[in-house]
Design a protein around this motif. Structure first.
Motif, PDB file in Angstrom:
ATOM      1  N   PHE A  95      -3.777  95.949   9.766  1.00  9.10           N
ATOM      2  CA  PHE A  95      -2.856  94.831   8.465  1.00  9.10           C
ATOM      3  C   PHE A  95      -2.750  95.434   7.471  1.00  9.10           C
ATOM      4  O   PHE A  95      -2.004  94.978   6.705  1.00  9.10           O
ATOM      5  N   ASN A 110       9.288 103.808  -7.297  1.00  6.10           N
ATOM      6  CA  ASN A 110       9.917 103.014  -8.555  1.00  6.10           C
ATOM      7  C   ASN A 110      10.816 103.812  -9.036  1.00  6.10           C
ATOM      8  O   ASN A 110      11.585 103.605  -9.843  1.00  6.10           O
ATOM      9  N   VAL A 273      15.019  84.130  10.747  1.00  4.60           N
ATOM     10  CA  VAL A 273      13.448  83.249  11.332  1.00  4.60           C
ATOM     11  C   VAL A 273      13.584  82.988  12.571  1.00  4.60           C
ATOM     12  O   VAL A 273      11.785  83.126  13.266  1.00  4.60           O
ATOM     13  N   PHE A 276      11.114  84.827  15.326  1.00  2.00           N
ATOM     14  CA  PHE A 276      10.140  84.253  15.982  1.00  2.00           C
ATOM     15  C   PHE A 276       9.342  83.187  16.619  1.00  2.00           C
ATOM     16  O   PHE A 276       8.308  82.724  16.888  1.00  2.00           O
ATOM     17  N   MET A 279       9.895  84.444  19.734  1.00  2.35           N
ATOM     18  CA  MET A 279       8.828  85.322  20.272  1.00  2.35           C
ATOM     19  C   MET A 279       7.749  84.091  20.890  1.00  2.35           C
ATOM     20  O   MET A 279       6.912  84.662  22.255  1.00  2.35           O
TER      21      MET A 279
ATOM     22  N   GLY B 143       3.716  83.775  13.682  1.00  5.57           N
ATOM     23  CA  GLY B 143       5.328  83.571  13.479  1.00  5.57           C
ATOM     24  C   GLY B 143       5.516  81.921  12.973  1.00  5.57           C
ATOM     25  O   GLY B 143       6.132  81.928  12.062  1.00  5.57           O
ATOM     26  N   LEU B 144       5.022  81.361  12.726  1.00  6.67           N
ATOM     27  CA  LEU B 144       4.696  80.190  11.575  1.00  6.67           C
ATOM     28  C   LEU B 144       4.941  80.727  10.525  1.00  6.67           C
ATOM     29  O   LEU B 144       5.150  79.311  10.105  1.00  6.67           O
ATOM     30  N   PHE B 146       6.560  82.389   9.061  1.00  9.77           N
ATOM     31  CA  PHE B 146       7.869  83.138   8.893  1.00  9.77           C
ATOM     32  C   PHE B 146       8.516  81.509   8.963  1.00  9.77           C
ATOM     33  O   PHE B 146       9.551  81.076   8.474  1.00  9.77           O
ATOM     34  N   VAL B 147       8.313  80.705  10.408  1.00  7.40           N
ATOM     35  CA  VAL B 147       8.836  79.364  10.441  1.00  7.40           C
ATOM     36  C   VAL B 147       8.371  78.632   8.860  1.00  7.40           C
ATOM     37  O   VAL B 147       9.490  77.863   8.152  1.00  7.40           O
ATOM     38  N   GLY B 150      11.107  79.939   6.205  1.00  7.44           N
ATOM     39  CA  GLY B 150      11.972  78.965   6.638  1.00  7.44           C
ATOM     40  C   GLY B 150      12.065  77.720   6.620  1.00  7.44           C
ATOM     41  O   GLY B 150      13.000  77.268   5.567  1.00  7.44           O
ATOM     42  N   LEU B 153      12.693  78.089   2.826  1.00 11.02           N
ATOM     43  CA  LEU B 153      14.366  78.181   1.636  1.00 11.02           C
ATOM     44  C   LEU B 153      14.746  76.805   1.851  1.00 11.02           C
ATOM     45  O   LEU B 153      15.839  76.824   1.509  1.00 11.02           O
ATOM     46  N   TRP B 154      14.698  76.425   3.799  1.00 10.97           N
ATOM     47  CA  TRP B 154      15.662  75.004   4.150  1.00 10.97           C
ATOM     48  C   TRP B 154      15.292  73.231   2.930  1.00 10.97           C
ATOM     49  O   TRP B 154      16.481  73.254   2.270  1.00 10.97           O
ATOM     50  N   PHE B 157      17.208  74.253  -0.485  1.00 11.80           N
ATOM     51  CA  PHE B 157      18.418  74.765  -0.214  1.00 11.80           C
ATOM     52  C   PHE B 157      19.076  73.740   0.421  1.00 11.80           C
ATOM     53  O   PHE B 157      20.090  73.274  -0.163  1.00 11.80           O
ATOM     54  N   GLY B 158      18.198  72.692   1.060  1.00  5.73           N
ATOM     55  CA  GLY B 158      19.092  71.776   1.553  1.00  5.73           C
ATOM     56  C   GLY B 158      18.610  70.332   0.987  1.00  5.73           C
ATOM     57  O   GLY B 158      19.193  69.791  -0.133  1.00  5.73           O
ATOM     58  N   MET B 168      16.847  80.280  -5.655  1.00  5.76           N
ATOM     59  CA  MET B 168      16.183  80.901  -5.142  1.00  5.76           C
ATOM     60  C   MET B 168      14.395  80.713  -6.174  1.00  5.76           C
ATOM     61  O   MET B 168      13.901  80.696  -5.879  1.00  5.76           O
ATOM     62  N   ASN B 270       1.917  85.393  -1.390  1.00  2.00           N
ATOM     63  CA  ASN B 270       0.945  86.211  -0.308  1.00  2.00           C
ATOM     64  C   ASN B 270      -0.765  86.224  -0.680  1.00  2.00           C
ATOM     65  O   ASN B 270      -1.487  87.308  -0.289  1.00  2.00           O
ATOM     66  N   TYR B 273      -2.289  86.656   2.892  1.00  2.00           N
ATOM     67  CA  TYR B 273      -2.917  87.828   3.030  1.00  2.00           C
ATOM     68  C   TYR B 273      -3.419  88.751   2.904  1.00  2.00           C
ATOM     69  O   TYR B 273      -5.063  89.043   2.933  1.00  2.00           O
ATOM     70  N   ASP B 313       5.304 100.910 -11.028  1.00  2.00           N
ATOM     71  CA  ASP B 313       5.312  99.568 -10.871  1.00  2.00           C
ATOM     72  C   ASP B 313       3.944  98.808 -10.180  1.00  2.00           C
ATOM     73  O   ASP B 313       2.500  99.440 -10.171  1.00  2.00           O
ATOM     74  N   SER B 314       4.212  96.854 -10.499  1.00  2.00           N
ATOM     75  CA  SER B 314       2.987  96.613 -10.529  1.00  2.00           C
ATOM     76  C   SER B 314       1.865  96.594  -9.260  1.00  2.00           C
ATOM     77  O   SER B 314       0.843  96.259  -8.900  1.00  2.00           O
ATOM     78  N   SER B 315       2.711  97.197  -8.289  1.00  2.00           N
ATOM     79  CA  SER B 315       1.900  97.340  -7.268  1.00  2.00           C
ATOM     80  C   SER B 315       0.966  98.283  -6.551  1.00  2.00           C
ATOM     81  O   SER B 315       0.196  97.886  -5.717  1.00  2.00           O
TER      82      SER B 315
END
Lengths: 326, 341
Positions: A95, A110, A273, A276, A279, B143-144, B146-147, B150, B153-154, B157-158, B168, B270, B273, B313-315
């Protein structure tokens, strides 16, 4: 939907899924040996950046592809060494590497952002290309796509049909027994981490030199590593099923773009998506199939039973647990 | 003697990180010390910048506090990112009712509760998949995440799209009455800071002095023994997940009410993470977490101006953070190996 030409559709599925197929195959091999390489998402980006930068500087596509693969292997080797010899959690190291290699790719790449660089050229195979329908689907691509097709068969053959593949599975299923039979699980895991990493690196190169040519932030390969991880599980740790899963999702994504006009309120990203929840569903299914009550229930329904069998795979028993000889 | 050894290890780790970072800065042809100088100046150079660092520190610390519960019981709650997103979604959902009302404080308070519930619900799904469905919490959480992404996003946009154009850049801005009040001269909301400090206090108390901390640790160390002792691992796992999700959901609430005043795709930034790295680097110790989170926040904020002044780059901040954790793990492993022989 008159403009939906099936040949072009399938050909673009084969080409578009190539990087995901390569990454999923690489991860399948590594996980079959019992090691989870969670660094996929970042290492794909780092190898994509390296492949593009090297190809740009040396003007040699071969050098680019090779260096991309080497970077993927190097990152995987770090995970393997930390797990096997330093006794650290594979998940933790993988990770951290995911986040770190992604940032490293952005940082080092960059100055290569938005440059016009070399691209892998299409290489139609002369005679096969003439086969009606199938010819254009399978034999009208570039070398990296052919590699992805070749490795599907090769990985399956290696894992299930060779003595070395038997050893690989033994290490993933029961490292202690493998050790007793004279196989060193620690070495084997690092070896297969590196082999898998090479394929993951190829996936990165396939992105920056073919599928989404060039480098930038974002590159467009973001998230692929996680999708590949999901597909490995969805494919039940079987390379052929994993590849089928990759093609299925590529197909769904392309359909999503086609159907964009029908349901404009749903952005195409939502379709990404899809792997996932599936999965999670596969993992649930795997768990319940092992329960007797569920199998008894499915016993009478022949079709249900075979459907369950197709969707359920077994995770390598020692997956994620580092082996330590006494 | 022990302190001396720890100091040696710390210096060794920092040297390794310093060496690596300087190396890659050389690789891109940038002056390393100038880059370091700009990171320090960009994060601690003025009160406004320090306030900016603290604004980043708040969600990071909240998530890290939540993760302490799950790590204690041996769960790898990688789904924290999605839990934060769901906190933001639930908060936005509630605030949308408050746009027309004249009781903004009531709706703000309610929205924080909703955020905590949103995060906790998402964490409970991952927890139940683990305890009832045998799905590894890492894959379920991932998985959750990313759900949840999603779903955001929905929504953008919805159903919750801005009148006219959906983009965005997120949903419609909330009216200023629904913004978390902040000190105008440094743009820092005291309420957020207060919540983060409370979270640290509560977590420290729960894990160090309350019964639940001991139970979580007992199950984390040996689930079977704890089960025989009469503790129910499944229940405590869910409980730990609820705590983690609740804190992460609060972090999501603060992102919406205190910073962006709307829902946008990158709402979680982020931080979930990153909080995993914070907790690992702090060696799962609640007393060290705030300091590490502050250091990480400094790196994040300090590197923002690198693209402007040095065309980097700021990364770079992420590279330093990742290398730091890896080096720490390596030194840690080296110490263990030495103890064994």
């Amino acid at each position: 939907m008159n403009d939906l030409n099936l040949t072009i559709l399938f050909a673009s599925v084969i080409a578009g899924a190539a990087p995901v197929v390569l990454a999923a195959l690489g991860e399948t091999i590594t996980e079959k040996a019992g090691l989870i390489n969670l660094s996929l998402d970042g290492s794909i980006l780092l190898s994509a950046m390296t492949a593009f930068a090297v190809a740009y500087e040396t003007d040699s596509l071969v050098m680019g592809v090779v260096s991309g693969a080497v970077v993927g292997a190097a990152v995987a080797a770090i995970v393997g060494i930390f797990s096997s010899y330093l006794g650290q959690s594979q998940v933790a190291v993988g990770f951290v590497l995911t986040l770190m290699t992604r940032d490293l790719a952005y940082f080092l790449g960059n100055s290569y952002s938005r440059l016009q660089g070399p691209q892998v050229t299409p290489l139609p195979i002369p005679l096969f290309k003439e086969i009606p329908f199938l010819g254009l689907i399978f034999f009208n691509h570039n070398l990296l796509v052919y590699l992805s097709l070749f490795f599907i068969g090769f990985c399956w053959w290696y894992i299930y049909r060779t003595p070395l593949g038997l050893q690989l599975r033994a290490v993933g299923e029961h490292p202690a027994s493998a050790y007793a039979r004279g196989i060193n699980p620690q070495k084997a895991q690092i070896l297969y981490a590196v082999c898998g990493g090479l394929l993951v690196g190829l996936a990165g190169a396939a992105f920056s030199l073919s599928a989404k040519p060039g480098w930038g932030r974002p590159q467009g390969a973001e998230g692929t590593g996680w999708i590949a991880l999901a597909i490995v599980i969805f494919g039940g740790w079987n390379p052929v099923k994993a590849a089928a899963g990759a093609y299925l999702f590529s197909f769904l994504q392309i359909l999503g773009i086609y159907f964009q006009g029908w349901i404009p309120s749903v952005p195409a990203q939502v379709f990404q998506v899809a792997p996932f929840p599936l999965m999670i569903f596969t993992l649930l299914l795997m768990y319940f199939v092992q329960k007797e009550s569920v199998m008894n229930w499915a016993e009478e329904k022949k079709r249900m039973k075979s459907a369950l069998k197709i969707f359920s795979g077994n995770a390598p028993s020692a997956l994620g647990k580092a082996y330590k000889p006494d | 003697m022990k302190i001396f050894r720890y100091a040696c290890e710390l210096i060794l780790t920092l040297l390794a990180v310093f060496f690596f970072t300087t190396l890659i800065l050389h690789l891109v042809g940038a002056p390393p010390f100038e880059a370091y100088y700009h990171i320090v100046k960009g994060s601690l150079g003025s009160w406004v910048k320090v306030a900016h660092v603290i604004t980043t520190w708040i969600p990071l610390t909240l998530c890290a506090c939540g993760l302490l519960y799950t790590f204690r019981i041996g769960l790898w709650n990688i789904g924290i990112e999605g839990q934060m997103m769901m906190g933001a979604v639930f908060t936005t959902f509630l605030l949308r009712f408050g746009v027309e009302s004249d009781m903004p404080v009531f709706f703000l308070t309610l929205s924080f509760i909703a955020g905590a519930i949103g995060g906790a619900v998402w964490a409970m799904i991952a927890g139940s998949l683990k305890t009832k469905g045998g799905v590894n919490e890492i894959f379920a959480g991932l998985g959750l995440n990313f759900v949840a992404q999603g779903l955001i996003l929905w929504l953008i946009f919805g159903p919750w799209k801005r009148p006219g154009i959906a983009s965005m850049s997120g949903t419609e801005l909330f009216p200023p009455k629904l913004w978390l009040s902040y000190l105008s001269f440094i743009r820092l909301s005291p309420a957020g800071l207060f919540l983060a400090l409370i979270a640290i206090g509560v977590t420290a108390f729960m894990l160090r002095y309350a019964r639940i901390g001991l139970s979580l640790r007992a199950i984390g160390n040996n689930p079977h023994a704890a089960y025989l002792f009469g503790l129910k691992p499944d229940r405590y796992m869910l409980l730990a997940m609820i705590f983690a999700g609740g804190f992460a959901g609060l972090a999501g609430s603060i992102q919406v009410t205190g910073i962006y005043h709307r829902l946008l795709p990158a709402i979680s930034g982020n931080y979930g993470y990153l909080a995993l790295l914070v907790v690992m680097l702090a060696n799962y110790n609640v007393r060290i977490v705030p300091a590490v989170a502050f250091f990480f926040a400094c790196l994040n904020i300090g590197s923002i101006q690198l693209p402007m002044v040095l065309q980097l780059d700021s990364s770079l901040s992420g590279v330093i953070q990742g290398t730091l954790v890896l080096a720490t793990l390596a030194v840690h492993a080296w110490r263990n190996l030495k103890l064994e022989t």
